[in-house]
Scaffold this motif. Structure first.
Motif, PDB file in Angstrom:
ATOM      1  N   ASN A 125     -14.275   4.783  23.445  1.00 14.06           N
ATOM      2  CA  ASN A 125     -12.837   4.555  23.358  1.00 14.06           C
ATOM      3  C   ASN A 125     -12.518   3.095  23.637  1.00 14.06           C
ATOM      4  OD1 ASN A 125     -10.137   4.344  25.149  1.00 14.06           O
ATOM      5  ND2 ASN A 125      -9.869   5.823  23.499  1.00 14.06           N
ATOM      6  N   SER A 126     -11.584   2.547  22.846  1.00 12.71           N
ATOM      7  CA  SER A 126     -11.236   1.128  22.958  1.00 12.71           C
ATOM      8  C   SER A 126      -9.766   0.914  23.335  1.00 12.71           C
ATOM      9  CB  SER A 126     -11.537   0.416  21.632  1.00 12.71           C
ATOM     10  OG  SER A 126     -10.755   0.978  20.580  1.00 12.71           O
ATOM     11  N   ASP A 127      -9.197   1.831  24.108  1.00 14.23           N
ATOM     12  CA  ASP A 127      -7.784   1.719  24.483  1.00 14.23           C
ATOM     13  C   ASP A 127      -7.501   0.528  25.396  1.00 14.23           C
ATOM     14  OD1 ASP A 127      -7.162   3.920  23.012  1.00 14.23           O
ATOM     15  OD2 ASP A 127      -6.502   5.177  24.666  1.00 14.23           O
ATOM     16  N   PHE A 128      -8.488   0.107  26.183  1.00 14.03           N
ATOM     17  CA  PHE A 128      -8.275  -0.982  27.135  1.00 14.03           C
ATOM     18  C   PHE A 128      -8.113  -2.313  26.401  1.00 14.03           C
ATOM     19  CE2 PHE A 128     -10.415  -4.162  30.062  1.00 14.03           C
ATOM     20  CZ  PHE A 128      -9.289  -4.367  30.849  1.00 14.03           C
ATOM     21  N   LEU A 129      -6.948  -2.961  26.619  1.00  8.66           N
ATOM     22  CA  LEU A 129      -6.635  -4.224  25.944  1.00  8.66           C
ATOM     23  C   LEU A 129      -6.860  -5.434  26.837  1.00  8.66           C
ATOM     24  CD1 LEU A 129      -3.283  -3.177  24.197  1.00  8.66           C
ATOM     25  CD2 LEU A 129      -5.633  -2.923  23.344  1.00  8.66           C
ATOM     26  N   GLY A 130      -6.895  -5.205  28.147  1.00 12.49           N
ATOM     27  CA  GLY A 130      -7.098  -6.318  29.079  1.00 12.49           C
ATOM     28  C   GLY A 130      -5.878  -7.194  29.256  1.00 12.49           C
ATOM     29  N   ILE A 131      -4.702  -6.611  29.148  1.00 10.17           N
ATOM     30  CA  ILE A 131      -3.461  -7.383  29.260  1.00 10.17           C
ATOM     31  C   ILE A 131      -2.893  -7.253  30.676  1.00 10.17           C
ATOM     32  CG2 ILE A 131      -1.086  -7.616  28.418  1.00 10.17           C
ATOM     33  CD1 ILE A 131      -2.049  -6.525  25.739  1.00 10.17           C
ATOM     34  N   GLY A 132      -2.553  -8.381  31.285  1.00  5.78           N
ATOM     35  CA  GLY A 132      -1.922  -8.380  32.600  1.00  5.78           C
ATOM     36  C   GLY A 132      -2.780  -7.699  33.647  1.00  5.78           C
ATOM     37  N   SER A 133      -2.135  -6.813  34.409  1.00  5.78           N
ATOM     38  CA  SER A 133      -2.841  -6.123  35.496  1.00  5.78           C
ATOM     39  C   SER A 133      -3.472  -4.812  35.039  1.00  5.78           C
ATOM     40  CB  SER A 133      -1.861  -5.848  36.651  1.00  5.78           C
ATOM     41  OG  SER A 133      -0.785  -5.034  36.198  1.00  5.78           O
ATOM     42  N   GLU A 134      -3.466  -4.575  33.748  1.00  6.85           N
ATOM     43  CA  GLU A 134      -4.028  -3.335  33.191  1.00  6.85           C
ATOM     44  C   GLU A 134      -5.515  -3.225  33.549  1.00  6.85           C
ATOM     45  OE1 GLU A 134      -4.953  -1.545  28.707  1.00  6.85           O
ATOM     46  OE2 GLU A 134      -4.502  -3.665  29.038  1.00  6.85           O
ATOM     47  N   SER A 135      -5.947  -1.993  33.818  1.00  4.05           N
ATOM     48  CA  SER A 135      -7.368  -1.751  34.074  1.00  4.05           C
ATOM     49  C   SER A 135      -7.859  -0.643  33.149  1.00  4.05           C
ATOM     50  CB  SER A 135      -7.588  -1.340  35.539  1.00  4.05           C
ATOM     51  OG  SER A 135      -7.129  -0.017  35.763  1.00  4.05           O
ATOM     52  N   THR A 162     -14.566  -3.401  28.580  1.00  2.00           N
ATOM     53  CA  THR A 162     -14.366  -4.717  27.965  1.00  2.00           C
ATOM     54  C   THR A 162     -13.127  -4.640  27.072  1.00  2.00           C
ATOM     55  OG1 THR A 162     -16.755  -5.149  27.949  1.00  2.00           O
ATOM     56  CG2 THR A 162     -15.390  -6.451  26.450  1.00  2.00           C
ATOM     57  N   PRO A 163     -12.217  -5.596  27.151  1.00  2.00           N
ATOM     58  CA  PRO A 163     -11.026  -5.556  26.288  1.00  2.00           C
ATOM     59  C   PRO A 163     -11.408  -5.380  24.824  1.00  2.00           C
ATOM     60  CG  PRO A 163     -10.780  -7.263  27.932  1.00  2.00           C
ATOM     61  CD  PRO A 163     -12.190  -6.752  28.069  1.00  2.00           C
ATOM     62  N   ASP A 164     -10.528  -4.718  24.072  1.00  2.00           N
ATOM     63  CA  ASP A 164     -10.861  -4.306  22.706  1.00  2.00           C
ATOM     64  C   ASP A 164     -11.304  -5.453  21.807  1.00  2.00           C
ATOM     65  OD1 ASP A 164      -8.322  -5.406  22.641  1.00  2.00           O
ATOM     66  OD2 ASP A 164      -7.536  -3.974  21.177  1.00  2.00           O
ATOM     67  N   THR A 165     -10.624  -6.603  21.880  1.00  2.00           N
ATOM     68  CA  THR A 165     -10.991  -7.695  20.977  1.00  2.00           C
ATOM     69  C   THR A 165     -12.404  -8.213  21.269  1.00  2.00           C
ATOM     70  OG1 THR A 165      -9.852  -9.244  22.464  1.00  2.00           O
ATOM     71  CG2 THR A 165      -8.625  -8.431  20.548  1.00  2.00           C
ATOM     72  N   GLU A 166     -12.764  -8.258  22.548  1.00  3.86           N
ATOM     73  CA  GLU A 166     -14.106  -8.705  22.934  1.00  3.86           C
ATOM     74  C   GLU A 166     -15.152  -7.662  22.538  1.00  3.86           C
ATOM     75  OE1 GLU A 166     -14.368 -10.036  27.004  1.00  3.86           O
ATOM     76  OE2 GLU A 166     -12.265 -10.676  26.975  1.00  3.86           O
ATOM     77  N   LEU A 167     -14.788  -6.393  22.695  1.00  2.00           N
ATOM     78  CA  LEU A 167     -15.681  -5.291  22.301  1.00  2.00           C
ATOM     79  C   LEU A 167     -15.966  -5.371  20.804  1.00  2.00           C
ATOM     80  CD1 LEU A 167     -17.026  -2.434  22.889  1.00  2.00           C
ATOM     81  CD2 LEU A 167     -14.809  -1.483  22.184  1.00  2.00           C
ATOM     82  N   PHE A 168     -14.898  -5.550  20.017  1.00  2.97           N
ATOM     83  CA  PHE A 168     -15.040  -5.596  18.561  1.00  2.97           C
ATOM     84  C   PHE A 168     -15.883  -6.783  18.128  1.00  2.97           C
ATOM     85  CE2 PHE A 168     -10.667  -3.334  17.997  1.00  2.97           C
ATOM     86  CZ  PHE A 168     -11.223  -2.173  18.511  1.00  2.97           C
ATOM     87  N   SER A 169     -15.672  -7.918  18.774  1.00  4.30           N
ATOM     88  CA  SER A 169     -16.431  -9.115  18.425  1.00  4.30           C
ATOM     89  C   SER A 169     -17.916  -8.918  18.713  1.00  4.30           C
ATOM     90  CB  SER A 169     -15.893 -10.314  19.210  1.00  4.30           C
ATOM     91  OG  SER A 169     -16.667 -11.473  18.951  1.00  4.30           O
TER      92      SER A 169
END
Length: 231
Positions: A125-135, A162-169
């Protein structure tokens, strides 16, 4: 001109008698048309009432039994690499991705039906975006609820830390849904999805590929056995 005198009392009695007769006829007709409740009907009704009184667990109750591990992309790739000897199907998805939701049941079915033949289904699952204080843990409840609805407890369920954009990369993903199929030697056989790859489905694309890998291995095993026997 003769005038006929009618006794109002006797007339009322005659009408009353007619009404009583008609009422009896209607009662007989209704009784004759109504379905009779047999012993079987009573038993079935009792079973239905008994079943309706049994509490059915909802997805939120079931989600507590779903195991979801939070892993960074390096851990995810190391986990996939550790499964040498298995045919591994990795489905990268998100709860906000409608095409992902549509195709996800295919992973669950494939994992269930082919597990005995050495096939492992992994959901990432790639729901985690890594924005702000999100975990990543902020998404666990929603992910578990979805997986419970899909009855996906048999799969290896991962949530990317890992935030989605980093995961995708890191995994060379342009867009989701994406499904990777790895052979028993750990090498990537095929990637489904991503930019310019067109639509795919488990039924039309992924399951036939996995079955062809299994059949090829089976045929190869028979050929090796025949050669060994000839020596």
């Amino acid at each position: 001109m003769k005038i006929k005198i009618v006794d109002p009392i006797s007339k009322h009695k005659r009408h009353q008698g007619r009404y009583l007769f008609l009422s009896l006829v209607l009662l007989i007709i209704v009784e004759g048309c109504a379905p009779q409740q047999t012993a079987n009907d009573i038993e079935e009704q009792s079973i239905v009432e008994s079943r309706s009184s049994v509490a059915v667990p909802n997805a939120q109750d079931e989600s507590s039994s779903i195991d979801v591990r939070v892993m960074g992309v390096d851990e995810i790739q190391a986990f996939i690499a550790s499964l040498v000897g298995k045919i591994v199907v990795v489905d990268v998805w998100a709860t906000t991705c409608e095409p992902c939701i549509r195709e996800f049941p295919g992973l669950v079915e494939l994992d269930r039906e082919k597990a005995s033949e050495g096939v492992i289904g992994i959901s990432v699952n790639s729901d985690f975006l890594g924005i702000g204080s999100e975990s990543p843990e902020d998404h666990l409840d929603a992910v578990k609820e979805f997986l419970a609805n899909q009855v996906a407890g048999g799969c290896d369920n991962l949530l990317s830390g890992t935030p989605d954009t980093e995961l995708f990369s890191a995994m060379n993903i342009e867009s989701i849904p994406v499904v990777f199929v790895y052979g028993r030697d750990g090498g990537l056989i095929k990637k489904f999805g991503g930019a310019g790859s067109g639509e795919f489905s488990y039924e039309s694309d992924i399951v036939p590929l996995v079955e062809s890998l299994i059949e090829k291995e089976s045929a190869s095993g028979k050929a090796d056995s025949t050669r060994t026997g000839d020596v």
